[in-house]
Scaffold this motif. Structure first.
Motif, PDB file in Angstrom:
ATOM      1  N   LYS A 128       0.826  -1.212   0.000  1.00  0.00           N
ATOM      2  CA  LYS A 128       0.000   0.000   0.000  1.00  0.00           C
ATOM      3  C   LYS A 128       0.862   1.265   0.000  1.00  0.00           C
ATOM      4  N   VAL A 129       1.988   1.228   0.704  1.00  0.00           N
ATOM      5  CA  VAL A 129       2.886   2.376   0.708  1.00  0.00           C
ATOM      6  C   VAL A 129       3.488   2.583  -0.683  1.00  0.00           C
ATOM      7  N   ILE A 130       3.891   1.501  -1.336  1.00  0.00           N
ATOM      8  CA  ILE A 130       4.430   1.622  -2.694  1.00  0.00           C
ATOM      9  C   ILE A 130       3.399   2.267  -3.619  1.00  0.00           C
ATOM     10  N   LEU A 131       2.163   1.842  -3.521  1.00  0.00           N
ATOM     11  CA  LEU A 131       1.115   2.409  -4.368  1.00  0.00           C
ATOM     12  C   LEU A 131       0.931   3.897  -4.068  1.00  0.00           C
ATOM     13  N   ALA A 132       0.942   4.255  -2.792  1.00  0.00           N
ATOM     14  CA  ALA A 132       0.780   5.666  -2.422  1.00  0.00           C
ATOM     15  C   ALA A 132       1.957   6.505  -2.913  1.00  0.00           C
ATOM     16  N   ILE A 133       3.173   5.992  -2.742  1.00  0.00           N
ATOM     17  CA  ILE A 133       4.368   6.708  -3.190  1.00  0.00           C
ATOM     18  C   ILE A 133       4.350   6.896  -4.702  1.00  0.00           C
ATOM     19  N   SER A 134       3.932   5.851  -5.410  1.00  0.00           N
ATOM     20  CA  SER A 134       4.015   5.862  -6.873  1.00  0.00           C
ATOM     21  C   SER A 134       3.045   6.840  -7.514  1.00  0.00           C
ATOM     22  N   THR A 135       1.999   7.205  -6.804  1.00  0.00           N
ATOM     23  CA  THR A 135       0.990   8.088  -7.383  1.00  0.00           C
ATOM     24  C   THR A 135       1.116   9.518  -6.861  1.00  0.00           C
ATOM     25  N   LYS A 136       2.240   9.830  -6.206  1.00  0.00           N
ATOM     26  CA  LYS A 136       2.495  11.197  -5.737  1.00  0.00           C
ATOM     27  C   LYS A 136       3.852  11.668  -6.259  1.00  0.00           C
ATOM     28  N   LYS A 137       3.955  12.927  -6.544  1.00  0.00           N
ATOM     29  CA  LYS A 137       5.214  13.517  -6.971  1.00  0.00           C
ATOM     30  C   LYS A 137       6.053  13.883  -5.749  1.00  0.00           C
ATOM     31  N   GLY A 138       7.371  13.840  -5.910  1.00  0.00           N
ATOM     32  CA  GLY A 138       8.242  14.349  -4.875  1.00  0.00           C
ATOM     33  C   GLY A 138       9.031  13.310  -4.119  1.00  0.00           C
ATOM     34  N   ALA A 139       8.763  12.023  -4.357  1.00  0.00           N
ATOM     35  CA  ALA A 139       9.492  10.970  -3.641  1.00  0.00           C
ATOM     36  C   ALA A 139      10.733  10.516  -4.399  1.00  0.00           C
ATOM     37  N   GLU A 140      10.963  11.088  -5.576  1.00  0.00           N
ATOM     38  CA  GLU A 140      12.116  10.691  -6.373  1.00  0.00           C
ATOM     39  C   GLU A 140      13.408  11.037  -5.627  1.00  0.00           C
ATOM     40  N   GLY A 141      14.331  10.093  -5.578  1.00  0.00           N
ATOM     41  CA  GLY A 141      15.605  10.301  -4.915  1.00  0.00           C
ATOM     42  C   GLY A 141      15.603   9.992  -3.428  1.00  0.00           C
ATOM     43  N   LEU A 142      14.447   9.615  -2.867  1.00  0.00           N
ATOM     44  CA  LEU A 142      14.357   9.352  -1.436  1.00  0.00           C
ATOM     45  C   LEU A 142      14.501   7.862  -1.127  1.00  0.00           C
ATOM     46  N   THR A 143      15.050   7.577   0.035  1.00  0.00           N
ATOM     47  CA  THR A 143      15.137   6.225   0.571  1.00  0.00           C
ATOM     48  C   THR A 143      14.348   6.218   1.872  1.00  0.00           C
ATOM     49  N   ILE A 144      13.303   5.395   1.944  1.00  0.00           N
ATOM     50  CA  ILE A 144      12.297   5.538   2.995  1.00  0.00           C
ATOM     51  C   ILE A 144      12.093   4.215   3.727  1.00  0.00           C
ATOM     52  N   ASP A 145      12.338   4.212   5.027  1.00  0.00           N
ATOM     53  CA  ASP A 145      12.016   3.043   5.844  1.00  0.00           C
ATOM     54  C   ASP A 145      10.507   2.955   6.038  1.00  0.00           C
ATOM     55  N   VAL A 146       9.989   1.719   6.089  1.00  0.00           N
ATOM     56  CA  VAL A 146       8.557   1.476   6.258  1.00  0.00           C
ATOM     57  C   VAL A 146       8.368   0.497   7.405  1.00  0.00           C
ATOM     58  N   ILE A 147       7.723   0.947   8.478  1.00  0.00           N
ATOM     59  CA  ILE A 147       7.535   0.140   9.677  1.00  0.00           C
ATOM     60  C   ILE A 147       6.083   0.254  10.132  1.00  0.00           C
ATOM     61  N   ASP A 148       5.520  -0.813  10.690  1.00  0.00           N
ATOM     62  CA  ASP A 148       4.211  -0.707  11.330  1.00  0.00           C
ATOM     63  C   ASP A 148       4.261   0.413  12.368  1.00  0.00           C
ATOM     64  N   GLY A 149       3.273   1.301  12.342  1.00  0.00           N
ATOM     65  CA  GLY A 149       3.332   2.456  13.236  1.00  0.00           C
ATOM     66  C   GLY A 149       1.969   2.969  13.628  1.00  0.00           C
ATOM     67  N   GLU A 150       1.864   4.288  13.778  1.00  0.00           N
ATOM     68  CA  GLU A 150       0.640   4.906  14.283  1.00  0.00           C
ATOM     69  C   GLU A 150       0.053   5.943  13.329  1.00  0.00           C
ATOM     70  N   GLY A 151       0.690   6.156  12.187  1.00  0.00           N
ATOM     71  CA  GLY A 151       0.219   7.185  11.269  1.00  0.00           C
ATOM     72  C   GLY A 151      -0.537   6.613  10.080  1.00  0.00           C
ATOM     73  N   SER A 152      -1.272   7.473   9.398  1.00  0.00           N
ATOM     74  CA  SER A 152      -1.927   7.061   8.156  1.00  0.00           C
ATOM     75  C   SER A 152      -0.899   7.067   7.029  1.00  0.00           C
ATOM     76  N   ILE A 153      -1.146   6.266   6.009  1.00  0.00           N
ATOM     77  CA  ILE A 153      -0.216   6.206   4.886  1.00  0.00           C
ATOM     78  C   ILE A 153      -0.097   7.566   4.213  1.00  0.00           C
ATOM     79  N   ASP A 154      -1.218   8.217   3.944  1.00  0.00           N
ATOM     80  CA  ASP A 154      -1.174   9.500   3.246  1.00  0.00           C
ATOM     81  C   ASP A 154      -0.410  10.549   4.052  1.00  0.00           C
ATOM     82  N   ASP A 155      -0.673  10.625   5.361  1.00  0.00           N
ATOM     83  CA  ASP A 155       0.008  11.621   6.191  1.00  0.00           C
ATOM     84  C   ASP A 155       1.511  11.353   6.254  1.00  0.00           C
ATOM     85  N   GLU A 156       1.895  10.081   6.379  1.00  0.00           N
ATOM     86  CA  GLU A 156       3.311   9.742   6.484  1.00  0.00           C
ATOM     87  C   GLU A 156       4.038   9.965   5.155  1.00  0.00           C
TER      88      GLU A 156
END
Length: 240
Positions: free
Chosen positions: A198-226
Motif C-alpha cells: 500500500k505504501v508503494i502504491l501511495a508513493i508511486s501516485t504522488k510527486k516528490g518521492a524521487e531520490g528518497l530512501t524511505i524506511d517502512v515500519i508498522d506504526g501509528e500514522g496514516s499512509i497519506d500523512d506519512e
C-alpha cells in the motif's frame, strides 16, 4: 491510470500490490520466472510475462520494457534465501534492471530494499537506540549475504543519474493485515507485507518521492500523512 511493471511479481508483497493497484484502476504487468504464480496473478488482474531474472540479459529486459512501456518499474524480486541466492538476484539482477531502464529510457523505479541496509563502518545512525543496535547486530550476523547484496544494489543505483528512483525499506516482514505506518528514519521493527504494498502504491501516485530512501515500519500514522511527511521534509528520509 498508471501502468506498472513489477519485477518479481510472484512474491507476497508484489501480489498484494497487484491486488490493490488493479482495484484502484491501474494496470499491472507482472514479471515472473516461471508459470508457478500465473493463475493467481491472472485472477488478481495482472498481465503476465515469463522471464527469469537469473537467466535474462539486459537486451531481454530492454525488449520487455520497450514492449510494455511502463510508467513505473517496481523491483520486488528477491532470492528469499533460496538458490541462486541474493548475489545473483538482489544485486546482479537489480543491476541488469538498472541497465535496462537506462537503455530503454524508462525513468521511474521503485526498489524494495530492507531496513538497516547501510555502510556499517560509518557508525550507527544517530536515531538508533540500544534495541535497534542489538537488532542490527543480530540481523547482520544472520543474513549478511542478503544485506550486503541489497547494499551493493543501492550503492549502484545512486550512480545512475538517469533513473528517478525511490527505495522502500521494510522491516521484518509479516503476514498481518495492513494497519497504520511509520515512514522515514525509523527503528528496526516489523512491517506488514500488505502495508509495504500500500505504501508503494501511495508513493508511486504522488510527486516528490524521487531520490528518497524511505524506511517502512508498522506504526501509528496514516499512509497519506506519512507519505506527505517524508516528501515535504526530506530529512525524514535517508540514503544510508
Amino acid at each position: 491510470m498508471v501502468k506498472f511493471l513489477v519485477i518479481g511479481g510472484g512474491g507476497k508483497v508484489a501480489q498484494y500490490f497487484t491486488k490493490h493497484a488493479v482495484e484502484a484502476g491501474h494496470q499491472v504487468h507482472s514479471v515472473i520466472r516461471n508459470d508457478g504464480h500465473s493463475d493467481e496473478l491472472t485472477k488478481l488482474g495482472a498481465k503476465i510475462h515469463i522471464l527469469s531474472l537469473e537467466d535474462a540479459n539486459v537486451p531481454d529486459l530492454v525488449s520487455l520494457f520497450t514492449e510494455v512501456k511502463p510508467d513505473i518499474v517496481i523491483f520486488a524480486a528477491g532470492s528469499g534465501g533460496n538458490p541462486p541466492g541474493p548475489e545473483v538476484i538482489d544485486y546482479q539482477g537489480a543491476v541488469k534492471v538498472f541497465d535496462a531502464l537506462e537503455s530503454s529510457n524508462t525513468k521511474r523505479l521503485i526498489l524494495i530494499g530492507a531496513v538497516d541496509v547501510r555502510t556499517r563502518d560509518k557508525g550507527w545512525p544517530d536515531w538508533y537506540n540500544d534495541e535497534d543496535k542489538e537488532t542490527s547486530n543480530k540481523v547482520w550476523k544472520a543474513i549478511p549475504t542478503y544485506l550486503d547484496a541489497k547494499l551493493k544494489a543501492e550503492i549502484e543505483l545512486h550512480k545512475r543519474k538517469q533513473i528517478q528512483f525511490t527505495v522502500i525499506r521494510p522491516g521484518g516482514l509479516t503476514l498481518e493485515p495492513a494497519g497504520k505506518v511509520e515512514l522515514g528514519k525509523t527503528h528496526l521493527k516489523q512491517t506488514s507485507r500488505e502495508l509495504v504494498a500500500k505504501v508503494i502504491l501511495a508513493i508511486s501516485t504522488k510527486k516528490g518521492a524521487e531520490g528518497l530512501t524511505i524506511d517502512v515500519i508498522d506504526g501509528e500514522g496514516s499512509i497519506d500523512d506519512e507519505v506527505i511527511k517524508v516528501i515535504d521534509n526530506e530529512t525524514d528520509a535517508w540514503t544510508g
